[in-house]
Design a protein around this motif. Sequence first.
Motif, PDB file in Angstrom:
ATOM      1  N   ALA A 168      52.916  20.114-106.958  1.00  0.00           N
ATOM      2  CA  ALA A 168      51.911  19.435-107.799  1.00  0.00           C
ATOM      3  C   ALA A 168      50.839  20.424-108.256  1.00  0.00           C
ATOM      4  N   VAL A 169      50.481  21.370-107.380  1.00  0.00           N
ATOM      5  CA  VAL A 169      49.496  22.391-107.761  1.00  0.00           C
ATOM      6  C   VAL A 169      50.048  23.194-108.946  1.00  0.00           C
ATOM      7  N   GLY A 170      51.313  23.618-108.836  1.00  0.00           N
ATOM      8  CA  GLY A 170      51.929  24.391-109.926  1.00  0.00           C
ATOM      9  C   GLY A 170      52.009  23.593-111.211  1.00  0.00           C
ATOM     10  N   VAL A 171      52.431  22.328-111.085  1.00  0.00           N
ATOM     11  CA  VAL A 171      52.585  21.492-112.288  1.00  0.00           C
ATOM     12  C   VAL A 171      51.219  21.244-112.927  1.00  0.00           C
ATOM     13  N   ALA A 172      50.179  21.027-112.093  1.00  0.00           N
ATOM     14  CA  ALA A 172      48.832  20.797-112.645  1.00  0.00           C
ATOM     15  C   ALA A 172      48.343  22.049-113.385  1.00  0.00           C
ATOM     16  N   LEU A 173      48.594  23.223-112.812  1.00  0.00           N
ATOM     17  CA  LEU A 173      48.162  24.460-113.479  1.00  0.00           C
ATOM     18  C   LEU A 173      48.889  24.641-114.817  1.00  0.00           C
ATOM     19  N   ALA A 174      50.124  24.121-114.913  1.00  0.00           N
ATOM     20  CA  ALA A 174      50.909  24.275-116.146  1.00  0.00           C
ATOM     21  C   ALA A 174      50.669  23.137-117.137  1.00  0.00           C
ATOM     22  N   SER A 175      49.839  22.154-116.765  1.00  0.00           N
ATOM     23  CA  SER A 175      49.714  20.959-117.608  1.00  0.00           C
ATOM     24  C   SER A 175      48.399  20.888-118.374  1.00  0.00           C
ATOM     25  N   ALA A 176      47.755  22.015-118.521  1.00  0.00           N
ATOM     26  CA  ALA A 176      46.561  22.131-119.373  1.00  0.00           C
ATOM     27  C   ALA A 176      45.527  21.039-119.098  1.00  0.00           C
ATOM     28  N   GLY A 177      45.239  20.787-117.820  1.00  0.00           N
ATOM     29  CA  GLY A 177      44.152  19.871-117.480  1.00  0.00           C
ATOM     30  C   GLY A 177      44.527  18.407-117.446  1.00  0.00           C
ATOM     31  N   LYS A 178      45.760  18.059-117.838  1.00  0.00           N
ATOM     32  CA  LYS A 178      46.170  16.638-117.787  1.00  0.00           C
ATOM     33  C   LYS A 178      46.467  16.251-116.345  1.00  0.00           C
ATOM     34  N   PRO A 179      46.175  15.010-115.947  1.00  0.00           N
ATOM     35  CA  PRO A 179      46.432  14.626-114.567  1.00  0.00           C
ATOM     36  C   PRO A 179      47.915  14.623-114.198  1.00  0.00           C
ATOM     37  N   VAL A 180      48.142  14.874-112.924  1.00  0.00           N
ATOM     38  CA  VAL A 180      49.497  14.914-112.371  1.00  0.00           C
ATOM     39  C   VAL A 180      49.500  14.003-111.147  1.00  0.00           C
ATOM     40  N   VAL A 181      50.534  13.170-111.016  1.00  0.00           N
ATOM     41  CA  VAL A 181      50.627  12.284-109.849  1.00  0.00           C
ATOM     42  C   VAL A 181      51.573  12.906-108.823  1.00  0.00           C
ATOM     43  N   LEU A 182      51.097  13.014-107.592  1.00  0.00           N
ATOM     44  CA  LEU A 182      51.972  13.414-106.488  1.00  0.00           C
ATOM     45  C   LEU A 182      52.311  12.178-105.659  1.00  0.00           C
ATOM     46  N   ILE A 183      53.587  11.920-105.486  1.00  0.00           N
ATOM     47  CA  ILE A 183      54.039  10.826-104.617  1.00  0.00           C
ATOM     48  C   ILE A 183      54.563  11.474-103.341  1.00  0.00           C
ATOM     49  N   ALA A 184      53.894  11.178-102.218  1.00  0.00           N
ATOM     50  CA  ALA A 184      54.243  11.870-100.975  1.00  0.00           C
ATOM     51  C   ALA A 184      54.399  10.863 -99.841  1.00  0.00           C
ATOM     52  N   GLY A 185      55.012  11.313 -98.758  1.00  0.00           N
ATOM     53  CA  GLY A 185      55.147  10.493 -97.556  1.00  0.00           C
ATOM     54  C   GLY A 185      54.225  11.028 -96.472  1.00  0.00           C
ATOM     55  N   ASP A 186      53.970  10.189 -95.470  1.00  0.00           N
ATOM     56  CA  ASP A 186      53.032  10.598 -94.407  1.00  0.00           C
ATOM     57  C   ASP A 186      53.569  11.767 -93.587  1.00  0.00           C
ATOM     58  N   GLY A 187      54.896  11.896 -93.495  1.00  0.00           N
ATOM     59  CA  GLY A 187      55.455  12.994 -92.710  1.00  0.00           C
ATOM     60  C   GLY A 187      55.366  14.319 -93.459  1.00  0.00           C
TER      61      GLY A 187
END
Length: 316
Positions: A169-188
Motif C-alpha cells: 500500500a505504501v508503494g501504491v500510494a507513492l505511485a498514485s499521485a496523492g490519491k487515496p489507497v485502501v488497504l484491506i488487511a487481516g489481524d494476523g
Amino acid sequence: MIGTYGNRWANMALGRSDCLLVLGSRLDIRQTGADVDAFKAGRTIHHVDCDLGEINNRVTGCAGTVAQLRPFITAIADAAETAGPTDRSEWLNEIAELRRTWPDTMELREVVGINPNVLMRRLAGPVAAYVTDVGQHQMWAAQSLQLTGDQRFITSGGLGAMGSGLPLAVGVALASAGKPVVLIAGDGGFQLNIQELQTVVRNSLPIKIVLLNNGCHGMVRQFQQSYFDERYVSTSWGYSAPDFTRVASAYGIAAAQVTSIDELDDAVAKLYRDPSAPGLLEVSIDALANVYPKIAFGRPLTEMEPFASPIALEGT
Ligand SMILES: Cc1ncc(C[n+]2csc(CCOP(=O)(O)OP(=O)(O)O)c2C)c(N)n1
Ligand SMILES: [Mg+2]
C-alpha cells in the motif's frame, strides 16, 4: 475471479466454455483446482505468457504464445477488427444469468455479524486502488470488490506473502499521485509489518486501512476446520493480537471500530472524508466466518462447496 475461492458464476462459466484465452497466468492450483484434467476437458486453451517455461507447465496441451501482453493484445485487437464483428450475445446472456443466479453476497447465508462480502461492496469510493494482505479477507475482497474506471486491485495472489499488504500500500500510494489507497488487511498479517505505520505517517500517505479482525489466522483456521478436526493450533489457540485502534492512535492515525453492519456506511464515509489523511477502520468479523464457495480438494472447478442449488440460496 475464477479458481479455488473464485466466484461460483465465474467458475461455472469457465466450466461451460469451449475456448479459453489465458493472459499471463501460470495456471497454478489456485486457478485450476487439483483436477487439472477436468480444467482442460472440452476446451481449447490458448496460453500467452512472456516466459516459455510457464507454458504447458502445469496444464499441458495448450496452444502457446510467448509474448508480452501489450503487443499481443494490440495484435489480436487488430486481427479482430479485420475479421469483423461476431455475435456473442447468447453466451454473454448466459454468463449474466449465472451471475444473477449466484450472487457473491448470498454465499455466506449463515454468517454471524457483518457479512464480509457485503462489506467489500460497501467499500466502493473515490480511491486509486485497493490493496490486500493475505488470507480470508483477501479472498472476500477478490470476490466482491467492485472496481470502476481505472481503479486497480493489487494483491500478492499465488505468492501468498502474509505481511506484504502494508508495504504494498505504501508503494501504491507513492505511485498514485496523492490519491487515496485502501488497504484491506487481516489481524494476523497486519502484525507482520505493523511498524510501517510510521512510514505512512512520516510520508503523509493517504492510506485507508480496513482491518478485518476475526481474532484468528482465518484462512488456515478454515483449513483446520475442513481437514484437521477443528484443531485450531496456532490460528486461534495460542494466538492473540493487540488493540489495533490504540496502536493506530499511538502512531497519530485516526482510528475507529465497527461491530455491526448498520454502523458501516457512516464509518466508511468518515474514513474516506479527508482524501489526504491516513486512517484505520477495524471491522469485527465472526471468528468462524468462512470463505465460500470453495473447491473441495481434488474436485473439479464446477463443484464448489457448499453444494447448494440456486433455489436453496435464493430461498434464504
Ligand atoms: C509469511 C506467511 N506465513 C504464513 C502464511 C500462511 N497463511 C496464509 S493466510 C494465513 C492467515 C492470515 O491471517 P489474517 O491476516 O488474520 O487473515 P484472515 O485469514 O483471518 O483474513 C496464514 C497463516 C503465509 N501465507 N505467509
Ligand atoms: Mg484474521
